[in-house]
Design a protein around this motif. Structure first.
Motif, mmCIF file in Angstrom:
data_model
loop_
_atom_site.group_PDB
_atom_site.id
_atom_site.type_symbol
_atom_site.label_atom_id
_atom_site.label_comp_id
_atom_site.label_asym_id
_atom_site.label_seq_id
_atom_site.Cartn_x
_atom_site.Cartn_y
_atom_site.Cartn_z
ATOM 1 N N GLU A 150 0.833 -1.199 0.000
ATOM 2 C CA GLU A 150 0.000 0.000 0.000
ATOM 3 C C GLU A 150 0.868 1.249 0.000
ATOM 4 O O GLU A 150 0.580 2.222 -0.720
ATOM 5 C CB GLU A 150 -0.931 0.003 1.213
ATOM 6 C CG GLU A 150 -1.875 1.199 1.242
ATOM 7 C CD GLU A 150 -2.743 1.269 2.480
ATOM 8 O OE1 GLU A 150 -3.727 2.029 2.458
ATOM 9 O OE2 GLU A 150 -2.434 0.574 3.465
ATOM 10 N N LEU A 151 1.934 1.252 0.791
ATOM 11 C CA LEU A 151 2.854 2.380 0.806
ATOM 12 C C LEU A 151 3.445 2.600 -0.589
ATOM 13 O O LEU A 151 3.519 3.729 -1.077
ATOM 14 C CB LEU A 151 3.974 2.135 1.816
ATOM 15 C CG LEU A 151 5.148 3.126 1.791
ATOM 16 C CD1 LEU A 151 4.667 4.551 2.054
ATOM 17 C CD2 LEU A 151 6.217 2.710 2.805
ATOM 18 N N ALA A 152 3.854 1.515 -1.243
ATOM 19 C CA ALA A 152 4.449 1.619 -2.579
ATOM 20 C C ALA A 152 3.468 2.213 -3.575
ATOM 21 O O ALA A 152 3.837 3.028 -4.427
ATOM 22 C CB ALA A 152 4.918 0.241 -3.051
ATOM 23 N N SER A 153 2.207 1.816 -3.479
ATOM 24 C CA SER A 153 1.176 2.348 -4.366
ATOM 25 C C SER A 153 1.005 3.849 -4.162
ATOM 26 O O SER A 153 0.917 4.623 -5.130
ATOM 27 C CB SER A 153 -0.151 1.627 -4.127
ATOM 28 O OG SER A 153 -1.181 2.197 -4.905
ATOM 29 N N LEU A 154 0.960 4.269 -2.905
ATOM 30 C CA LEU A 154 0.790 5.686 -2.602
ATOM 31 C C LEU A 154 2.004 6.501 -3.050
ATOM 32 O O LEU A 154 1.864 7.623 -3.549
ATOM 33 C CB LEU A 154 0.542 5.876 -1.105
ATOM 34 C CG LEU A 154 -0.801 5.355 -0.590
ATOM 35 C CD1 LEU A 154 -0.828 5.360 0.937
ATOM 36 C CD2 LEU A 154 -1.951 6.187 -1.146
ATOM 37 N N VAL A 155 3.188 5.927 -2.894
ATOM 38 C CA VAL A 155 4.408 6.602 -3.346
ATOM 39 C C VAL A 155 4.415 6.712 -4.875
ATOM 40 O O VAL A 155 4.808 7.748 -5.434
ATOM 41 C CB VAL A 155 5.667 5.864 -2.846
ATOM 42 C CG1 VAL A 155 6.928 6.405 -3.529
ATOM 43 C CG2 VAL A 155 5.795 5.996 -1.334
ATOM 44 N N ALA A 156 3.974 5.654 -5.548
ATOM 45 C CA ALA A 156 3.921 5.677 -7.011
ATOM 46 C C ALA A 156 2.996 6.788 -7.497
ATOM 47 O O ALA A 156 3.315 7.511 -8.449
ATOM 48 C CB ALA A 156 3.460 4.326 -7.539
ATOM 49 N N GLU A 157 1.844 6.926 -6.837
ATOM 50 C CA GLU A 157 0.913 7.992 -7.211
ATOM 51 C C GLU A 157 1.498 9.361 -6.880
ATOM 52 O O GLU A 157 1.418 10.296 -7.688
ATOM 53 C CB GLU A 157 -0.413 7.798 -6.477
ATOM 54 C CG GLU A 157 -1.451 8.865 -6.805
ATOM 55 C CD GLU A 157 -2.713 8.748 -5.956
ATOM 56 O OE1 GLU A 157 -3.689 9.444 -6.294
ATOM 57 O OE2 GLU A 157 -2.698 7.996 -4.970
ATOM 58 N N LEU A 158 2.092 9.476 -5.708
ATOM 59 C CA LEU A 158 2.639 10.756 -5.246
ATOM 60 C C LEU A 158 3.727 11.271 -6.183
ATOM 61 O O LEU A 158 3.810 12.477 -6.453
ATOM 62 C CB LEU A 158 3.209 10.582 -3.834
ATOM 63 C CG LEU A 158 3.658 11.850 -3.104
ATOM 64 C CD1 LEU A 158 2.455 12.557 -2.502
ATOM 65 C CD2 LEU A 158 4.668 11.500 -2.009
ATOM 66 N N THR A 159 4.564 10.362 -6.680
ATOM 67 C CA THR A 159 5.713 10.750 -7.503
ATOM 68 C C THR A 159 5.432 10.660 -8.998
ATOM 69 O O THR A 159 6.339 10.844 -9.805
ATOM 70 C CB THR A 159 6.929 9.861 -7.177
ATOM 71 O OG1 THR A 159 6.599 8.483 -7.404
ATOM 72 C CG2 THR A 159 7.362 10.040 -5.721
ATOM 73 N N LYS A 160 4.174 10.338 -9.350
ATOM 74 C CA LYS A 160 3.780 10.208 -10.762
ATOM 75 C C LYS A 160 4.679 9.209 -11.492
ATOM 76 O O LYS A 160 5.227 9.472 -12.572
ATOM 77 C CB LYS A 160 3.810 11.565 -11.454
ATOM 78 C CG LYS A 160 2.821 12.572 -10.873
ATOM 79 C CD LYS A 160 2.907 13.902 -11.605
ATOM 80 C CE LYS A 160 1.787 14.858 -11.174
ATOM 81 N NZ LYS A 160 1.855 15.205 -9.737
ATOM 82 N N ALA A 161 4.818 8.031 -10.879
ATOM 83 C CA ALA A 161 5.682 6.994 -11.440
ATOM 84 C C ALA A 161 5.089 6.404 -12.715
ATOM 85 O O ALA A 161 3.871 6.408 -12.915
ATOM 86 C CB ALA A 161 5.903 5.884 -10.413
ATOM 87 N N ASP A 162 5.964 5.906 -13.575
ATOM 88 C CA ASP A 162 5.532 5.261 -14.817
ATOM 89 C C ASP A 162 5.198 3.794 -14.603
ATOM 90 O O ASP A 162 4.412 3.222 -15.360
ATOM 91 C CB ASP A 162 6.638 5.381 -15.874
ATOM 92 C CG ASP A 162 6.915 6.830 -16.244
ATOM 93 O OD1 ASP A 162 6.109 7.409 -16.996
ATOM 94 O OD2 ASP A 162 7.923 7.364 -15.762
#
Length: 256
Positions: A150-162
């Motif tokens: 869940e943390l990884a998902s939120l970080v991915a969204e926060l940083t606009k990951a590809d």
């Protein structure tokens, strides 16, 4: 500017052996792949478990009877140990890393969220690899993530990951139990596919990570719904991250 940003989540079961000890060669190969991506102008954000296990390695058995408090203590001791591992390995590849701890509340709209965005953007602009983890030392109950997926998902969204890559100790989502001879990896899943029926419950020990395959699939679908393709793959497989970035059929890919 970097061509891509990829969030890589590595679970406890990837980096430990059967005796619940950190396996340093696994961490080394992980960083090696991140360094190779860096040379391709692909910037990584690492979401790493392991602090509780690292703390247990230092302390051994604890006299603390409360499970939550014991976890906080192990994590507080283990966080600097994990970062020392990563710092030394990244240094060997001529790279820098930084620690970013967060609670679930930090992702709510407001100053904390904006401060995190500024921190990540600052680190990435300098070519520093952020290493994110839950701040276990101060999180309990409502401020806890369900797991580091869940943390990884939120970080991915926060940083606009590809991309989001979730590394676990199995090759992905299977059509049956991973140990069955006739089971196969499901290579592609869309968010509207009902593949939950394939998930088998496998009990884990207290010292291991909280997230099972059911949680991973749920988080992967949620992330894919935000137009971030998500992969579930075996973190102990050689060059697994590089293969995913190159578009090879590795693990399970979840998309819209």
């Amino acid at each position: 500017m970097y061509k891509q940003r990829v969030v890589i989540k590595v679970g406890t079961n990837v980096m430990t052996n059967k005796d619940n000890r950190i396996v340093k060669p696994v961490l080394d190969h992980l960083v090696q792949q991140i360094a190779e991506l860096y040379e391709q102008d692909i910037m990584s954000i690492l979401v790493s478990s392991g602090s509780v296990i690292a703390g247990m390695e230092v302390m051994g058995d604890s006299k603390i009877t409360d499970k939550g408090t014991r976890r906080q203590v192990y994590s507080a001791i283990g966080q600097p140990r994990m970062m020392r591992h990563y710092y030394n390995i990244f240094q060997d590849y001529g790279m820098k890393c930084a620690q970013v701890l967060a609670t679930k509340r930090d992702f709510n709209p407001g100053n904390h969220r904006e401060n995190m965005i500024n921190c990540y953007e600052g680190l990435l602009s300098e070519g520093v690899v952020p290493i994110a983890n839950e701040d276990d030392a101060v999180t309990l109950t409502d401020s806890m993530f369900s797991d580091n997926d869940e943390l990884a998902s939120l970080v991915a969204e926060l940083t606009k990951a590809d991309k989001l890559i979730i590394l676990t100790d199995t090759d992905g989502l299977f059509t049956g139990h991973p140990d069955d001879e006739d089971t196969e990896v499901i290579e592609n899943v869309t968010v509207d596919q009902n593949v939950e029926k394939y998930i088998k419950t496998i009990k884990k020990g207290e010292a291991e990570g909280r997230g099972g395959m059911g949680s991973k699939l749920n988080i992967a679908k949620m992330t894919a719904n935000k137009n971030i393709p998500t992969y579930i793959a075996n973190g102990k497989r050689k060059n697994v991250i590089l293969d995913i970035i190159e578009g090879k059929n590795v693990g399970t890919k979840i998309t819209v």
